[in-house]
Every structure is written in C-alpha cells, then in structure tokens.
Design a protein around this motif. Structure first.
Motif, PDB file in Angstrom:
ATOM      1  N   ASP A   1       6.378  10.589  17.887  1.00  0.00           N
ATOM      2  CA  ASP A   1       6.741  10.316  18.739  1.00  0.00           C
ATOM      3  C   ASP A   1       7.467   8.715  18.108  1.00  0.00           C
ATOM      4  O   ASP A   1       8.238   8.145  18.453  1.00  0.00           O
ATOM      5  CB  ASP A   1       6.261   9.930  19.747  1.00  0.00           C
ATOM      6  CG  ASP A   1       6.112  11.182  20.618  1.00  0.00           C
ATOM      7  OD1 ASP A   1       6.889  12.151  20.520  1.00  0.00           O
ATOM      8  OD2 ASP A   1       5.492  11.575  21.820  1.00  0.00           O
ATOM      9  N   GLN A   2       6.227   8.016  17.598  1.00  0.00           N
ATOM     10  CA  GLN A   2       6.807   7.209  16.964  1.00  0.00           C
ATOM     11  C   GLN A   2       6.178   6.513  15.881  1.00  0.00           C
ATOM     12  O   GLN A   2       4.374   7.591  14.942  1.00  0.00           O
ATOM     13  CB  GLN A   2       5.399   5.773  17.801  1.00  0.00           C
ATOM     14  CG  GLN A   2       6.436   5.424  18.992  1.00  0.00           C
ATOM     15  CD  GLN A   2       5.261   4.600  19.786  1.00  0.00           C
ATOM     16  OE1 GLN A   2       5.066   3.483  19.316  1.00  0.00           O
ATOM     17  NE2 GLN A   2       5.591   4.493  21.038  1.00  0.00           N
ATOM     18  N   ALA A   3       6.705   6.410  14.184  1.00  0.00           N
ATOM     19  CA  ALA A   3       6.443   5.885  13.631  1.00  0.00           C
ATOM     20  C   ALA A   3       6.255   4.722  13.129  1.00  0.00           C
ATOM     21  O   ALA A   3       6.644   4.237  13.561  1.00  0.00           O
ATOM     22  CB  ALA A   3       6.996   7.113  12.568  1.00  0.00           C
ATOM     23  N   TRP A   4       5.025   4.139  12.232  1.00  0.00           N
ATOM     24  CA  TRP A   4       5.154   2.643  11.717  1.00  0.00           C
ATOM     25  C   TRP A   4       4.485   3.401  10.064  1.00  0.00           C
ATOM     26  O   TRP A   4       4.339   3.649   9.341  1.00  0.00           O
ATOM     27  CB  TRP A   4       3.872   2.039  12.229  1.00  0.00           C
ATOM     28  CG  TRP A   4       3.639   0.313  11.617  1.00  0.00           C
ATOM     29  CD1 TRP A   4       4.167  -0.124  11.709  1.00  0.00           C
ATOM     30  CD2 TRP A   4       2.418   0.449  11.397  1.00  0.00           C
ATOM     31  NE1 TRP A   4       3.572  -1.362  10.717  1.00  0.00           N
ATOM     32  CE2 TRP A   4       2.687  -1.131  11.325  1.00  0.00           C
ATOM     33  CE3 TRP A   4       0.488   1.151  12.048  1.00  0.00           C
ATOM     34  CZ2 TRP A   4       1.059  -1.564  11.000  1.00  0.00           C
ATOM     35  CZ3 TRP A   4      -0.139  -0.261  12.436  1.00  0.00           C
ATOM     36  CH2 TRP A   4      -0.446  -1.160  11.443  1.00  0.00           C
ATOM     37  N   SER A   5       5.690   1.883   8.735  1.00  0.00           N
ATOM     38  CA  SER A   5       5.593   2.851   7.526  1.00  0.00           C
ATOM     39  C   SER A   5       4.595   1.208   7.093  1.00  0.00           C
ATOM     40  O   SER A   5       5.171   0.384   7.488  1.00  0.00           O
ATOM     41  CB  SER A   5       7.345   2.337   7.231  1.00  0.00           C
ATOM     42  OG  SER A   5       7.255   2.718   5.703  1.00  0.00           O
ATOM     43  N   VAL A   6       3.878   1.320   6.711  1.00  0.00           N
ATOM     44  CA  VAL A   6       2.575   0.587   6.426  1.00  0.00           C
ATOM     45  C   VAL A   6       2.377   0.500   4.686  1.00  0.00           C
ATOM     46  O   VAL A   6       2.164   1.420   4.001  1.00  0.00           O
ATOM     47  CB  VAL A   6       1.547   0.553   6.764  1.00  0.00           C
ATOM     48  CG1 VAL A   6      -0.342  -0.219   6.404  1.00  0.00           C
ATOM     49  CG2 VAL A   6       1.432   0.869   8.749  1.00  0.00           C
ATOM     50  N   TYR A   7       2.943  -1.239   3.868  1.00  0.00           N
ATOM     51  CA  TYR A   7       3.029  -0.911   3.010  1.00  0.00           C
ATOM     52  C   TYR A   7       3.091  -0.021   1.844  1.00  0.00           C
ATOM     53  O   TYR A   7       3.303   0.446   0.737  1.00  0.00           O
ATOM     54  CB  TYR A   7       1.093  -1.413   1.865  1.00  0.00           C
ATOM     55  CG  TYR A   7       0.289  -2.628   2.766  1.00  0.00           C
ATOM     56  CD1 TYR A   7       0.655  -3.481   4.122  1.00  0.00           C
ATOM     57  CD2 TYR A   7      -0.400  -3.197   1.901  1.00  0.00           C
ATOM     58  CE1 TYR A   7       0.097  -4.730   4.438  1.00  0.00           C
ATOM     59  CE2 TYR A   7      -1.754  -4.007   2.281  1.00  0.00           C
ATOM     60  CZ  TYR A   7      -1.020  -5.129   3.463  1.00  0.00           C
ATOM     61  OH  TYR A   7      -1.652  -5.443   3.676  1.00  0.00           O
TER      62      TYR A   7
ATOM     63  N   ALA B   1      15.841   2.335   7.897  1.00  0.00           N
ATOM     64  CA  ALA B   1      16.999   3.370   8.124  1.00  0.00           C
ATOM     65  C   ALA B   1      16.989   4.408   9.434  1.00  0.00           C
ATOM     66  O   ALA B   1      17.621   4.392   9.771  1.00  0.00           O
ATOM     67  CB  ALA B   1      17.557   4.224   7.212  1.00  0.00           C
ATOM     68  N   ARG B   2      15.542   4.193   9.689  1.00  0.00           N
ATOM     69  CA  ARG B   2      15.003   5.350  10.907  1.00  0.00           C
ATOM     70  C   ARG B   2      14.612   4.699  11.658  1.00  0.00           C
ATOM     71  O   ARG B   2      14.183   4.795  13.256  1.00  0.00           O
ATOM     72  CB  ARG B   2      14.070   6.335  10.457  1.00  0.00           C
ATOM     73  CG  ARG B   2      14.566   7.088   9.318  1.00  0.00           C
ATOM     74  CD  ARG B   2      13.976   8.026   8.580  1.00  0.00           C
ATOM     75  NE  ARG B   2      14.701   9.111   7.577  1.00  0.00           N
ATOM     76  CZ  ARG B   2      15.329   9.045   7.178  1.00  0.00           C
ATOM     77  NH1 ARG B   2      15.971   8.156   6.975  1.00  0.00           N
ATOM     78  NH2 ARG B   2      15.876  10.392   6.561  1.00  0.00           N
TER      79      ARG B   2
ATOM     80  N   PHE C   1      10.471   3.186   0.170  1.00  0.00           N
ATOM     81  CA  PHE C   1      10.175   3.914   1.306  1.00  0.00           C
ATOM     82  C   PHE C   1      10.611   2.732   2.813  1.00  0.00           C
ATOM     83  O   PHE C   1      10.809   3.097   3.529  1.00  0.00           O
ATOM     84  CB  PHE C   1       9.096   4.351   1.457  1.00  0.00           C
ATOM     85  CG  PHE C   1       8.719   5.353   2.300  1.00  0.00           C
ATOM     86  CD1 PHE C   1       9.011   6.640   2.770  1.00  0.00           C
ATOM     87  CD2 PHE C   1       7.393   4.571   3.810  1.00  0.00           C
ATOM     88  CE1 PHE C   1       9.032   7.348   4.003  1.00  0.00           C
ATOM     89  CE2 PHE C   1       7.243   5.472   4.825  1.00  0.00           C
ATOM     90  CZ  PHE C   1       7.791   6.460   4.870  1.00  0.00           C
ATOM     91  N   GLU C   2      10.399   1.903   1.986  1.00  0.00           N
ATOM     92  CA  GLU C   2      10.759   0.635   3.025  1.00  0.00           C
ATOM     93  C   GLU C   2      12.247   0.800   3.292  1.00  0.00           C
ATOM     94  O   GLU C   2      12.342   0.874   4.691  1.00  0.00           O
ATOM     95  CB  GLU C   2      10.301  -0.857   2.661  1.00  0.00           C
ATOM     96  CG  GLU C   2      10.730  -1.938   3.373  1.00  0.00           C
ATOM     97  CD  GLU C   2      10.123  -3.420   2.922  1.00  0.00           C
ATOM     98  OE1 GLU C   2      10.677  -4.186   3.457  1.00  0.00           O
ATOM     99  OE2 GLU C   2       9.380  -3.112   2.058  1.00  0.00           O
TER     100      GLU C   2
END
Length: 163
Positions: free
Chosen positions: A126-132, A143-144, A137-138
C-alpha cells in the motif's frame, strides 16, 4: 555455496559466530525508528532479503521483527546443505511472489527497499519507501511517488557492515 556440506547444527554454530564476531553493522537510524513505530502500531514486521534466511535469523533477536524471509537452502537426503537455494527465489519478482504466498491474502501495508531487486516487492505494498537507493533506483522511486531517504555523501553499500 560456502555452506555446502554443513548440517543445520553446524550452520547455526557458524552463523552465531559470524554475528558475534563479524556483523558490526551500522544501522540506519531512520529505518530502526520506523521499525519500532510500525511494530508499536500493531503491524507485523518482516525482513525480506535476497540474503540466505538462515544468515538473517539472528536479526529477530535484536529488532522488532516477526519473520525473516530470504533465500532458502536446499538440503540433501543426508540432511546436509547442497549450497543451492530452494523454493521461490527471493530476488526481483520472486520477492513479491514469496511475500504474497506467505501473506496468504493479508494486505502488505508498508515496504521499503533500496534497489531494483526490491521494486516488485515495493509495488505490491500500500505504501513504499526507498531507503539509501542507488542513483537509478532513486529516480525509479521518485517516478512512482515513493518517499526517498537519499544516501548520505560518501555512503558505500559495503560500509554498512564495518564497525
């Protein structure tokens, strides 16, 4: 393949020694705080990685983790590890497939990752978080519309395991 020929007991002894003497990990404070916050709100916390499951099991002793999901080892008829993984590969689309199978219809509320092998897993949450994340990929994460915790200057992926 470094565990080929070991029994489950031998592997456990080897991994306990590795965690005790070599796994001087530098934790990312924002991630650790988030784990405790999410666990405190009643969510089940799973650590999902392309790393062999057995290697990560001790993490559940130091963090609020309910399950560790990773690559599983194949065991031969004599009870020794073959050095090959078995079951669903816990990388790329396999991560999402494995999580969905284990979740058995329960919702995947939140997920974080740091690279392209995490993308499929993050897409099902439902929710995503991009870490380091790495640079590519950043851009993918932004973009998402996923929040991004950028790498600090000079961060090297392997350095997170140094004391």
């Amino acid at each position: 393949r470094m565990y080929r020929g070991l029994t489950a007991v031998q592997l456990r002894v080897h991994l306990e020694e590795w965690w005790r003497n070599h796994a001087h990990r530098k934790w990312i404070p924002e991630v650790i705080e988030s784990l405790y916050c999410l666990a405190g709100s009643g969510l089940a916390i799973w650590v999902v990685s392309g790393t062999p499951t057995d290697l990560l099991l001790p993490i559940a002793e130091v963090l609020p983790v309910d399950a560790v999901v990773g690559m599983d080892f194949e065991v031969d008829s004599s009870g020794r590890f073959t050095g090959r993984h078995s079951g669903i590969s816990c990388a790329a689309e396999g991560k999402a497939e494995k999580i969905l199978a284990l979740a058995a219809g329960r919702p995947i509320v939140f997920c974080c990752g740091n690279g392209s092998l995490d993308a499929a897993m993050m897409e099902i949450a439902d929710q995503a978080w991009s870490v380091y994340p790495n640079r590519e990929f950043e851009a993918y994460s932004r973009a998402r519309g996923w929040p991004v915790l950028p790498r600090p200057p000079g961060f090297v992926e392997e350095a997170k395991f140094l004391g």
